[in-house]
Motif scaffolding. Structure first.
Motif, PDB file in Angstrom:
ATOM      1  N   THR A  67       0.819  -1.212   0.000  1.00  0.00           N
ATOM      2  CA  THR A  67       0.000   0.000   0.000  1.00  0.00           C
ATOM      3  C   THR A  67       0.850   1.258   0.000  1.00  0.00           C
ATOM      4  O   THR A  67       0.560   2.229  -0.703  1.00  0.00           O
ATOM      5  CB  THR A  67      -0.932   0.007   1.233  1.00  0.00           C
ATOM      6  N   MET A  68       1.929   1.249   0.791  1.00  0.00           N
ATOM      7  CA  MET A  68       2.740   2.443   0.997  1.00  0.00           C
ATOM      8  C   MET A  68       3.852   2.614  -0.025  1.00  0.00           C
ATOM      9  O   MET A  68       4.404   3.718  -0.165  1.00  0.00           O
ATOM     10  CB  MET A  68       3.360   2.414   2.402  1.00  0.00           C
ATOM     11  N   GLN A  69       4.205   1.559  -0.745  1.00  0.00           N
ATOM     12  CA  GLN A  69       5.338   1.627  -1.660  1.00  0.00           C
ATOM     13  C   GLN A  69       5.223   2.744  -2.704  1.00  0.00           C
ATOM     14  O   GLN A  69       6.209   3.446  -2.965  1.00  0.00           O
ATOM     15  CB  GLN A  69       5.552   0.280  -2.353  1.00  0.00           C
ATOM     16  N   PRO A  70       4.036   2.969  -3.320  1.00  0.00           N
ATOM     17  CA  PRO A  70       3.938   4.078  -4.287  1.00  0.00           C
ATOM     18  C   PRO A  70       4.262   5.432  -3.661  1.00  0.00           C
ATOM     19  O   PRO A  70       4.868   6.287  -4.322  1.00  0.00           O
ATOM     20  CB  PRO A  70       2.474   4.012  -4.744  1.00  0.00           C
ATOM     21  N   VAL A  71       3.896   5.633  -2.399  1.00  0.00           N
ATOM     22  CA  VAL A  71       4.203   6.901  -1.723  1.00  0.00           C
ATOM     23  C   VAL A  71       5.711   7.019  -1.524  1.00  0.00           C
ATOM     24  O   VAL A  71       6.313   8.077  -1.773  1.00  0.00           O
ATOM     25  CB  VAL A  71       3.475   6.998  -0.375  1.00  0.00           C
ATOM     26  N   ALA A  72       6.335   5.926  -1.087  1.00  0.00           N
ATOM     27  CA  ALA A  72       7.785   5.936  -0.885  1.00  0.00           C
ATOM     28  C   ALA A  72       8.508   6.245  -2.191  1.00  0.00           C
ATOM     29  O   ALA A  72       9.477   7.021  -2.211  1.00  0.00           O
ATOM     30  CB  ALA A  72       8.244   4.592  -0.332  1.00  0.00           C
ATOM     31  N   GLU A  73       8.040   5.660  -3.279  1.00  0.00           N
ATOM     32  CA  GLU A  73       8.691   5.871  -4.575  1.00  0.00           C
ATOM     33  C   GLU A  73       8.558   7.317  -5.050  1.00  0.00           C
ATOM     34  O   GLU A  73       9.484   7.858  -5.672  1.00  0.00           O
ATOM     35  CB  GLU A  73       8.114   4.907  -5.608  1.00  0.00           C
ATOM     36  N   LEU A  74       7.436   7.961  -4.737  1.00  0.00           N
ATOM     37  CA  LEU A  74       7.258   9.362  -5.115  1.00  0.00           C
ATOM     38  C   LEU A  74       8.172  10.274  -4.296  1.00  0.00           C
ATOM     39  O   LEU A  74       8.753  11.230  -4.828  1.00  0.00           O
ATOM     40  CB  LEU A  74       5.791   9.769  -4.963  1.00  0.00           C
ATOM     41  N   PHE A  75       8.302   9.986  -3.010  1.00  0.00           N
ATOM     42  CA  PHE A  75       9.261  10.755  -2.199  1.00  0.00           C
ATOM     43  C   PHE A  75      10.679  10.553  -2.742  1.00  0.00           C
ATOM     44  O   PHE A  75      11.481  11.499  -2.777  1.00  0.00           O
ATOM     45  CB  PHE A  75       9.200  10.318  -0.735  1.00  0.00           C
ATOM     46  N   SER A 100      -1.333  10.564  -3.631  1.00  0.00           N
ATOM     47  CA  SER A 100      -1.042   9.155  -3.385  1.00  0.00           C
ATOM     48  C   SER A 100      -1.117   8.846  -1.897  1.00  0.00           C
ATOM     49  O   SER A 100      -1.657   7.809  -1.482  1.00  0.00           O
ATOM     50  CB  SER A 100       0.349   8.812  -3.930  1.00  0.00           C
ATOM     51  N   PHE A 101      -0.601   9.772  -1.083  1.00  0.00           N
ATOM     52  CA  PHE A 101      -0.661   9.560   0.360  1.00  0.00           C
ATOM     53  C   PHE A 101      -2.092   9.636   0.876  1.00  0.00           C
ATOM     54  O   PHE A 101      -2.483   8.866   1.758  1.00  0.00           O
ATOM     55  CB  PHE A 101       0.219  10.570   1.084  1.00  0.00           C
ATOM     56  N   ASP A 102      -2.884  10.549   0.342  1.00  0.00           N
ATOM     57  CA  ASP A 102      -4.280  10.667   0.764  1.00  0.00           C
ATOM     58  C   ASP A 102      -5.037   9.364   0.570  1.00  0.00           C
ATOM     59  O   ASP A 102      -5.941   9.029   1.343  1.00  0.00           O
ATOM     60  CB  ASP A 102      -4.974  11.791  -0.012  1.00  0.00           C
ATOM     61  N   GLU A 103      -4.663   8.598  -0.459  1.00  0.00           N
ATOM     62  CA  GLU A 103      -5.348   7.336  -0.749  1.00  0.00           C
ATOM     63  C   GLU A 103      -5.085   6.266   0.309  1.00  0.00           C
ATOM     64  O   GLU A 103      -5.883   5.346   0.469  1.00  0.00           O
ATOM     65  CB  GLU A 103      -4.926   6.820  -2.125  1.00  0.00           C
ATOM     66  N   VAL A 104      -3.967   6.384   1.017  1.00  0.00           N
ATOM     67  CA  VAL A 104      -3.601   5.349   1.997  1.00  0.00           C
ATOM     68  C   VAL A 104      -3.556   5.894   3.417  1.00  0.00           C
ATOM     69  O   VAL A 104      -3.110   5.212   4.342  1.00  0.00           O
ATOM     70  CB  VAL A 104      -2.231   4.729   1.633  1.00  0.00           C
ATOM     71  N   ARG A 105      -4.025   7.120   3.592  1.00  0.00           N
ATOM     72  CA  ARG A 105      -3.932   7.784   4.885  1.00  0.00           C
ATOM     73  C   ARG A 105      -4.529   6.937   6.015  1.00  0.00           C
ATOM     74  O   ARG A 105      -4.020   6.923   7.142  1.00  0.00           O
ATOM     75  CB  ARG A 105      -4.654   9.131   4.812  1.00  0.00           C
ATOM     76  N   GLY A 106      -5.607   6.233   5.738  1.00  0.00           N
ATOM     77  CA  GLY A 106      -6.280   5.455   6.767  1.00  0.00           C
ATOM     78  C   GLY A 106      -5.436   4.332   7.339  1.00  0.00           C
ATOM     79  O   GLY A 106      -5.724   3.837   8.429  1.00  0.00           O
ATOM     80  N   ALA A 107      -4.374   3.926   6.607  1.00  0.00           N
ATOM     81  CA  ALA A 107      -3.524   2.835   7.081  1.00  0.00           C
ATOM     82  C   ALA A 107      -2.348   3.331   7.917  1.00  0.00           C
ATOM     83  O   ALA A 107      -1.537   2.531   8.385  1.00  0.00           O
ATOM     84  CB  ALA A 107      -2.990   2.042   5.882  1.00  0.00           C
ATOM     85  N   VAL A 108      -2.271   4.647   8.102  1.00  0.00           N
ATOM     86  CA  VAL A 108      -1.104   5.261   8.747  1.00  0.00           C
ATOM     87  C   VAL A 108      -1.495   5.822  10.111  1.00  0.00           C
ATOM     88  O   VAL A 108      -2.563   6.434  10.250  1.00  0.00           O
ATOM     89  CB  VAL A 108      -0.546   6.397   7.852  1.00  0.00           C
ATOM     90  N   PRO A 109      -0.660   5.641  11.137  1.00  0.00           N
ATOM     91  CA  PRO A 109      -0.940   6.261  12.440  1.00  0.00           C
ATOM     92  C   PRO A 109      -1.124   7.772  12.290  1.00  0.00           C
ATOM     93  O   PRO A 109      -0.448   8.411  11.486  1.00  0.00           O
ATOM     94  CB  PRO A 109       0.312   5.933  13.255  1.00  0.00           C
ATOM     95  N   ILE A 116       3.914  13.523   7.827  1.00  0.00           N
ATOM     96  CA  ILE A 116       4.049  13.443   6.373  1.00  0.00           C
ATOM     97  C   ILE A 116       3.363  14.627   5.707  1.00  0.00           C
ATOM     98  O   ILE A 116       3.882  15.208   4.744  1.00  0.00           O
ATOM     99  CB  ILE A 116       3.504  12.095   5.861  1.00  0.00           C
ATOM    100  N   ASP A 117       2.195  15.012   6.204  1.00  0.00           N
ATOM    101  CA  ASP A 117       1.514  16.212   5.682  1.00  0.00           C
ATOM    102  C   ASP A 117       2.417  17.439   5.785  1.00  0.00           C
ATOM    103  O   ASP A 117       2.519  18.241   4.849  1.00  0.00           O
ATOM    104  CB  ASP A 117       0.221  16.465   6.462  1.00  0.00           C
ATOM    105  N   THR A 118       3.068  17.582   6.937  1.00  0.00           N
ATOM    106  CA  THR A 118       3.956  18.733   7.159  1.00  0.00           C
ATOM    107  C   THR A 118       5.123  18.710   6.188  1.00  0.00           C
ATOM    108  O   THR A 118       5.514  19.754   5.628  1.00  0.00           O
ATOM    109  CB  THR A 118       4.478  18.735   8.607  1.00  0.00           C
ATOM    110  N   LEU A 119       5.686  17.526   5.948  1.00  0.00           N
ATOM    111  CA  LEU A 119       6.824  17.415   5.030  1.00  0.00           C
ATOM    112  C   LEU A 119       6.419  17.757   3.598  1.00  0.00           C
ATOM    113  O   LEU A 119       7.168  18.424   2.872  1.00  0.00           O
ATOM    114  CB  LEU A 119       7.414  16.001   5.102  1.00  0.00           C
ATOM    115  N   ILE A 120       5.236  17.314   3.181  1.00  0.00           N
ATOM    116  CA  ILE A 120       4.776  17.633   1.827  1.00  0.00           C
ATOM    117  C   ILE A 120       4.552  19.134   1.682  1.00  0.00           C
ATOM    118  O   ILE A 120       4.887  19.728   0.646  1.00  0.00           O
ATOM    119  CB  ILE A 120       3.491  16.843   1.490  1.00  0.00           C
TER     120      ILE A 120
END
Length: 250
Positions: A67-75, A100-109, A116-120
């Motif tokens: 689930t998270m790999q696409p977000v990691a690849e974009l970073f 991409s992160f918004d799509e998986v936000r529910g799986a993240v603490p 992550i929002d702050t970093l973006i």
């Protein structure tokens, strides 16, 4: 009374375990940019433990990592392109990362999601002010946070952290002046991660190449040799791609 003693014993045990966990993973703080490089306490790898080596080569079912790999690849892409792409292209890539992160936000603490929002947001602000190093630093820290919360295997995470260290060194070498203190911290972190990865790489030639290049990078850093450090870290990032395949990650 026995129930009370049992409760106290359980609480004491959990508290002790928590204290141990805090010792295993401590941050290195860099005064230059107020970001942290995670420094794992290096342990001597048990190369003779073939059972562990065999396990590392078997792909692990990792639904959260998938689930998270696409977000990691974009970073990762933002980190790689921070110094060369046009601002408009970087903004588009930052927007893709956010979506991409918004799509998986529910799986993240929730705390990590806020980070992550702050970093973006920092990435976008840095692009708009043409602060290329800050784009790279925020992107690579986003990459690290995604890796840390994934359920990939320990070896896969350590290989990804080699990528993280290499990207951070690369970004610091692009700064004017070069930020050697942060580079040294990132190199120490990479060395500790290699101790974790090396026993699981069955390709001896590849392991030797990585070790030799890591030594060359360390020498270049100790000599404050920017040109050699840039060459060595570029080779390190290429070799990490090979390590991913050799360990069954890629």
């Amino acid at each position: 009374m026995r129930g009370t003693r049992l409760t106290i014993l359980i609480v004491f045990t959990l508290t002790a375990l928590s204290a141990i966990a805090l010792v295993v993973f401590t941050p290195l703080f860099d005064e230059a940019d107020k970001t942290t490089i995670p420094r794992a306490v290096a342990t001597t790898p048990a190369a003779e433990n073939s059972a562990n080596a065999d396990t590392a080569h078997k792909p692990t079912v990792s639904p959260l990592w998938d689930t998270m790999q696409p977000v990691a690849e974009l970073f990762e892409m933002l980190t790689e392109r921070a110094f060369d792409d046009q601002p408009a292209d970087l903004l588009l890539l930052a927007d893709r990362t956010r979506l991409s992160f918004d799509e998986v936000r529910g799986a993240v603490p929730e705390v990590t999601a806020s980070e992550i929002d702050t970093l973006i947001l920092k990435i976008r602000n840095s692009i708009e002010t043409d602060s290329r190093p800050d784009v790279a630093f925020s992107a690579v820290e986003g990459y690290r946070r995604v890796i840390e919360i994934s359920d990939a295997s320990d070896v896969s995470k350590a290989i990804s952290m080699l990528d993280y260290a290499g990207f951070r060194i690369h970004a610091n070498l692009k700064c004017d002046p070069v930020r050697w203190n942060d580079i040294s911290g990132a190199f120490d972190f990479a060395s500790s991660q290699w101790l974790e990865v090396a026993p699981h790489i069955q390709d001896g030639e590849l392991a030797d190449k990585f070790s030799i290049n890591l030594d060359a990078l360390g020498t270049a850093i100790a000599d404050f040799n920017q040109e050699l450090a840039e060459s060595a870290v570029a080779h390190e990032l290429d070799l990490v791609d090979e390590l991913e395949s050799a360990a069954g990650k890629g």
